[in-house]
Each structure stands twice: as C-alpha cells, then as structure tokens.
Design a protein around this motif. Sequence first.
Motif, mmCIF file in Angstrom:
data_model
loop_
_atom_site.group_PDB
_atom_site.id
_atom_site.type_symbol
_atom_site.label_atom_id
_atom_site.label_comp_id
_atom_site.label_asym_id
_atom_site.label_seq_id
_atom_site.Cartn_x
_atom_site.Cartn_y
_atom_site.Cartn_z
ATOM 1 N N ARG A 2 0.994 -1.170 0.201
ATOM 2 C CA ARG A 2 0.022 0.202 0.203
ATOM 3 C C ARG A 2 0.761 1.251 0.193
ATOM 4 O O ARG A 2 1.884 1.359 0.698
ATOM 5 N N LEU A 3 0.522 2.281 -0.958
ATOM 6 C CA LEU A 3 1.210 3.400 -0.836
ATOM 7 C C LEU A 3 0.275 4.619 -1.008
ATOM 8 O O LEU A 3 -0.558 4.752 -1.636
ATOM 9 N N LEU A 4 0.818 5.733 -0.288
ATOM 10 C CA LEU A 4 -0.089 7.032 -0.099
ATOM 11 C C LEU A 4 0.890 7.794 -0.923
ATOM 12 O O LEU A 4 2.036 8.117 -0.611
ATOM 13 N N LEU A 5 0.113 8.392 -1.827
ATOM 14 C CA LEU A 5 0.402 9.415 -3.087
ATOM 15 C C LEU A 5 -0.018 10.646 -2.448
ATOM 16 O O LEU A 5 -1.360 10.854 -2.567
ATOM 17 N N VAL A 6 0.786 11.946 -2.002
ATOM 18 C CA VAL A 6 0.086 13.044 -1.361
ATOM 19 C C VAL A 6 0.570 14.183 -2.669
ATOM 20 O O VAL A 6 1.742 14.329 -2.772
ATOM 21 N N GLU A 7 -0.283 14.289 -3.508
ATOM 22 C CA GLU A 7 -0.162 15.331 -4.647
ATOM 23 C C GLU A 7 -1.339 15.902 -4.932
ATOM 24 O O GLU A 7 -2.503 15.306 -5.165
ATOM 25 N N VAL A 27 -2.672 2.206 -4.435
ATOM 26 C CA VAL A 27 -2.410 3.762 -4.378
ATOM 27 C C VAL A 27 -3.477 4.264 -3.600
ATOM 28 O O VAL A 27 -4.634 4.052 -4.316
ATOM 29 N N THR A 28 -3.260 5.097 -2.658
ATOM 30 C CA THR A 28 -4.327 5.812 -2.218
ATOM 31 C C THR A 28 -3.807 7.254 -2.388
ATOM 32 O O THR A 28 -2.798 7.791 -2.156
ATOM 33 N N PRO A 46 -4.837 -1.168 7.511
ATOM 34 C CA PRO A 46 -3.467 -1.973 7.043
ATOM 35 C C PRO A 46 -2.603 -0.839 6.722
ATOM 36 O O PRO A 46 -2.830 0.362 6.179
ATOM 37 N N PRO A 47 -1.290 -1.091 7.210
ATOM 38 C CA PRO A 47 -0.456 0.331 7.131
ATOM 39 C C PRO A 47 0.087 0.525 5.828
ATOM 40 O O PRO A 47 0.292 -0.398 5.027
ATOM 41 N N PHE A 48 0.533 1.742 5.362
ATOM 42 C CA PHE A 48 1.197 2.061 4.173
ATOM 43 C C PHE A 48 2.697 1.565 4.248
ATOM 44 O O PHE A 48 3.212 1.753 5.322
#
Length: 234
Positions: A2-7, A27-28, A46-48
């Motif tokens: 899991r990946l958090l994309l801050v954009e 991707v979140t 679930p953790p990123f």
Amino acid sequence: MRLLLVEDDDHVAAALSAILARHGFQVTHARSGEEALQALLPAGAPPFGVVLLDLGLPDQDGYEVCGKIRKRTSTPVIMVTARADVRSRIHGLNMGADDYVTKPYDTGELLARIHAVARRTGASEEAAATGTGSPDVVRIGPVSIELPTRRVSVDGVDVPLTRKEFDLLALLAQRPGVVFRREQIISEVWRTSWEGTGRTLEVHVASLRSKLRMPALIETVRGVGYRLVTPAAP
C-alpha cells in the motif's frame, strides 16, 4: 504494498498512480496535507509501506506534513518535488524524509527508491523485533551470503558471482519465501524500467541456479516473478 501518494495535481497523480498500479502497488491519493494525515491514522487500517510526498500542497507546506507524519508513525517518506536545490534537500531529510527525489524523475529510479526505502525499513523493523541487529551474513540452508564482502559460499566452498548475480541473490535472500515481482527486481538490481530487460533477468536466474548447483533454490512464480525457497532440513 500500500502506498500513499500526496499530490495536489490530479493529472500528475492519475498518471503516477497508473504507473504504480502496473507495478503492483495499491495507491491511495491524498490531495492535501490534512487528507494525508487522516489517511495514515484510521484504527485497524493496513499500514502504508511508503508515502510519496509532494511539497507544494494547498493547505500546508510539505515539510510541515513530513514532520507531523514522523511524529505519528514510522512509515517511510519519500519527498517528490521540483525543489532541486541542496538546501531544500537537506531540509527535507532533516525533517524526517527517508529519501528525496526531484522532478522530472525517471520512473525506474523512483520505483527503485520506493523498494529500497521499504526494504530498509522492513529489515530494521524485523531486526528490532528479533533482537538480532542488522546481519552482515545471510544464511539460507547451505548458502552463506556475506553482504559487506559480497562473498557467497555453498557448504563452505566459495562461489564466484558477477556483480548483478550477487545483487539478485542478495535481494531475494532478504525475504525468503516472498515473491518478488519481475518489475521490482529489474528496478532494484538493474536500476532501470522493465521494458526489454526480461531476458536479462532470466539469464541471470539460470546462471545463479547453475553456479550454486541448487536449481530449486530460486523458484519461478509464473506470470509474477521469483522467490527464494529455503531448503528443507535434511
């Protein structure tokens, strides 16, 4: 992973999310610092594995967001930004970022950095949990892999490997039993994108099996990639 994309740019986020999804990431997308912090905190979620953090956010500066993330969680953060000057990079790392990538970037390099940060973090957490520290020698059955000296032996007999053969074996040996996607291996070992490099990977896997005289040590997971199989005890 899991990946958090801050954009905050939806077009950039959509294009990058599509690339990441093709390489197996879930991707979140968060468009602001506050959205990112809320996404990291829900109980039971679930953790990123990694946070990709742009610095030019609409509600607060990315450096500030990184500092808040670091106070609340150990999730690794990679800053992805157009700010390429040395002072900005140093400030980002001092605020707790695990890596710093400047735009425009090569997709293969970004993928390699994501996997490298996640791998380092996972190894550190595992060592802390087991109390073993960071091992310099990995042993898989009769195979001994000395990371600092890049020496490999089987039953005490040295096996000479090329640089890429060693890198490939060391990567797989970090997570015995875990399937590494072909794209992930290519990005981490060859530091490039997947296109056109598949045959090279197959040749190196075949060479490793032959040199180690253990064909079953590296298992092909059809349509996905490879994993290292721990030999059964005699």
